[in-house]
Design a protein around this motif. Structure first.
Motif, short mmCIF file in Angstrom:
data_model
loop_
_atom_site.label_atom_id
_atom_site.label_comp_id
_atom_site.label_asym_id
_atom_site.label_seq_id
_atom_site.Cartn_x
_atom_site.Cartn_y
_atom_site.Cartn_z
N ALA A 213 0.82 -1.21 0.00
CA ALA A 213 0.00 0.00 0.00
C ALA A 213 0.86 1.27 0.00
O ALA A 213 0.49 2.28 -0.61
N TYR A 214 2.02 1.21 0.66
CA TYR A 214 2.90 2.39 0.66
C TYR A 214 3.57 2.59 -0.70
O TYR A 214 3.90 3.71 -1.07
N LEU A 215 3.79 1.50 -1.42
CA LEU A 215 4.39 1.63 -2.75
C LEU A 215 3.49 2.44 -3.66
O LEU A 215 3.94 3.17 -4.54
N ARG A 216 2.19 2.24 -3.47
CA ARG A 216 1.22 2.88 -4.37
C ARG A 216 0.49 4.06 -3.74
O ARG A 216 -0.03 4.91 -4.44
N TYR B 45 6.29 7.17 -5.26
CA TYR B 45 7.08 8.29 -4.71
C TYR B 45 8.47 8.38 -5.35
O TYR B 45 9.32 9.12 -4.87
N GLU B 46 8.71 7.64 -6.41
CA GLU B 46 10.06 7.53 -6.97
C GLU B 46 10.71 8.88 -7.24
O GLU B 46 11.89 9.09 -6.96
N ASN B 47 9.94 9.80 -7.76
CA ASN B 47 10.54 11.10 -8.13
C ASN B 47 10.10 12.23 -7.20
O ASN B 47 10.20 13.39 -7.56
N TRP B 48 9.62 11.87 -6.03
CA TRP B 48 9.17 12.89 -5.09
C TRP B 48 10.38 13.53 -4.38
O TRP B 48 11.43 12.92 -4.24
N GLU B 49 10.15 14.76 -3.87
CA GLU B 49 11.14 15.40 -3.00
C GLU B 49 11.33 14.55 -1.75
O GLU B 49 10.34 14.07 -1.18
N ARG B 50 12.57 14.41 -1.31
CA ARG B 50 12.85 13.57 -0.16
C ARG B 50 12.31 14.16 1.15
O ARG B 50 12.27 13.49 2.18
N SER B 51 11.87 15.38 1.11
CA SER B 51 11.32 16.01 2.32
C SER B 51 9.85 15.61 2.54
O SER B 51 9.28 15.89 3.60
N ARG B 52 9.26 14.93 1.55
CA ARG B 52 7.84 14.57 1.68
C ARG B 52 7.66 13.29 2.47
O ARG B 52 8.62 12.57 2.77
N LYS C 297 -2.76 10.16 10.01
CA LYS C 297 -1.68 11.08 10.39
C LYS C 297 -0.48 10.32 10.95
O LYS C 297 0.67 10.59 10.60
N LEU C 298 -0.75 9.35 11.81
CA LEU C 298 0.33 8.65 12.51
C LEU C 298 1.06 7.63 11.64
O LEU C 298 2.17 7.21 11.98
N THR C 299 0.45 7.23 10.55
CA THR C 299 1.08 6.20 9.72
C THR C 299 1.88 6.77 8.55
O THR C 299 2.42 6.02 7.74
N ALA C 300 1.96 8.08 8.47
CA ALA C 300 2.80 8.68 7.41
C ALA C 300 4.26 8.34 7.67
O ALA C 300 4.70 8.30 8.83
N ILE C 301 5.00 8.06 6.61
CA ILE C 301 6.43 7.71 6.74
C ILE C 301 7.26 8.75 5.98
O ILE C 301 7.01 8.97 4.79
N PRO C 302 8.21 9.38 6.68
CA PRO C 302 9.08 10.34 5.95
C PRO C 302 9.86 9.62 4.86
O PRO C 302 10.46 8.57 5.11
N LEU C 303 9.85 10.20 3.68
CA LEU C 303 10.57 9.58 2.57
C LEU C 303 12.07 9.50 2.85
O LEU C 303 12.77 8.61 2.36
#
Lengths: 90, 347
Positions: free
Chosen positions: B238-241, B294-301, B274-280
């Motif tokens: 689920a996190y991959l997508r 998230y392959e091309n996302w900013e690493r701060s997301r 909110k609690l299950t978000a993982i910093p990239l």
């Protein structure tokens, strides 16, 4: 003991496109969903398709990895191309 | 008149089972022989035409008629009164929104999970309480199994062949339970899905198995912090997508804590989201075989396991002690929860 077969006949509704046949002069779509196999082969497939099979042009499309393509993309593809590669075995 | 092919097998039960295994029509466990008499009794209960089509099952595109479903239901050990639920479940699985083709053929260990709501739970003895996910309860075990046998025999989804699931999963034998509506402080799931409380329904999810969480805390914030810790692992598909449908099944003990503290399901979902978000930034940057969203996302997301808090499913089922919760990671196909009304024969 005699029992009834739980297996079934296949649906007669046709979902499959007609076979392409000769690729000579054809415009081919390469539809990638981001799997590494699609990316790697996609970079190399255009040359052999043109030299070996006489494909006139390969057009590359990216689609989402886990949902249907955006509206209109399949219609565009059908209009602009004669055939499409939509998947490669892993 | 039943139209299925008649097969003559050995009379001795052990030899008959071996014969059916060799035909490739079982899940590897013994089955009840689907004799014409057994199958006819199943069909008579629902009063439908044997050749009525319920769904087309991928990948083999087999037509799931009432007769074929009845045969598979007999084999699974269903009583005739369970059969309306089997039919409704297959109807739900055949809904294009569910994405059954992917579930049947993926390398993932995903399987349809069936959740039964409404009065039919009591009428046919679906266990919603202690041990509801098995083993030991005939309605739960055989309804789930009938559906899985139908996916095998009608959908032609042979494990190890066209089914590419790398490890498979025990829930692919059977995975069915009821919601313990009476001990929930909230509306039951089928009401959330737009049905009336007095309607009977079956809902189908794409689930990856059960993950137990021992949660001994007694305040909502602490419970959710612990639950989120168990859900937060980026190897979850689920996190991959970012499009999962994660399911939390809490017993009435935990549900009561939330209810008495005034928490509704919406608030729980928002907190979990909110609690299950993982910093990239905590995830390796290397290329993956399948490119994550998230392959091309900013690493701060950060990344999430579903698109929206509303996509998290909260159910109440199980024994009363507020000790264990179950997390069922969802598959990553969007919109993959479908709820179908169960048509109960009037006789």
């Amino acid at each position: 003991m005699q029992f009834l077969d739980p297996r079934t006949a296949k649906s007669s509704t046709k979902l499959y496109a007609a076979t392409v046949g000769d690729l000579k002069g054809a415009r081919l779509a390469y539809v990638s969903n981001g799997w590494m196999s699609m990316n790697k082969i996609g970079k190399r497939i255009e040359g052999p398709l043109k030299t070996k099979y006489g494909v006139s042009e390969v057009m590359f499309y990216d689609v989402p990895r886990n949902m249907e393509p955006p509206g209109g993309l399949l219609d565009d593809l059908a209009r602009d191309c004669d055939a499409a590669i939509v998947g490669i075995a892993n | 008149m039943l139209s299925s092919k008649r097969i003559d097998g050995p009379d001795e039960m052990g030899a008959l089972f071996t014969y059916m295994v060799d035909l490739g029509i079982t899940d590897g466990l013994p089955v009840i022989p689907p004799t014409e008499q057994n199958v006819q009794a199943m069909i008579d209960h629902v009063g439908l035409s044997p050749d009525a089509e319920v769904a087309v099952i991928p990948p083999g595109r087999g037509v799931a008629t009432v007769e074929k479903l009845a045969i598979n239901a007999v084999m699974a050990g269903c009583l005739p009164e369970y059969f309306p639920v089997v039919i409704a479940a297959i109807e739900a699985l055949g809904d294009p929104r569910f994405g059954l083709l992917g579930i049947q053929t993926t390398t993932n260990p995903v399987s349809p999970v069936l959740v039964i709501n409404g009065p039919i739970r009591h009428r046919i003895g679906v266990n919603c309480g202690r041990g509801c996910m098995g083993p030991g309860f005939r309605a739960n075990a055989t309804i789930g199994r009938a559906v899985k046998l139908a996916l095998l025999n009608i959908g032609d989804c042979r494990p190890g062949d066209i089914s590419k699931s790398i490890h498979g999963m025990p829930g692919r034998f059977t995975f069915c339970f009821g919601e313990l509506e009476e001990d929930s402080p909230w509306d039951p799931f089928h009401v959330d899905m737009g049905f009336r409380r007095e309607q009977s329904t079956v809902s189908v999810f794409g689930g990856q198995g059960t993950t137990n969480m021992m949660v001994g805390f007694t305040r909502p914030e602490e419970i959710l912090c612990t639950v989120a810790d168990g859900m937060r692992y980026y190897s979850c598909t689920a996190y991959l997508r970012g499009t999962g449908l994660p399911m939390i099944v809490m017993g009435p003990g935990h549900a009561k804590i939330f209810g008495e503290a005034g928490w509704d399901k919406k608030r729980i979902k928002q907190e979990l989201f909110k609690l299950t978000a993982i910093p990239l930034s905590s995830i390796p940057q290397g290329r993956q075989i399948t490119a994550p969203v998230y392959e091309n996302w900013e690493r701060s997301r950060s990344i999430n396991l579903c698109r929206d808090a509303a996509d998290i499913v909260i159910l109440v089922a199980g024994g009363p002690e507020p000790y264990h919760l179950v997390y069922i990671p969802g598959w990553a196909h969007p919109k993959s929860v479908v709820t179908q009304a169960v048509i109960i024969p009037q006789h």
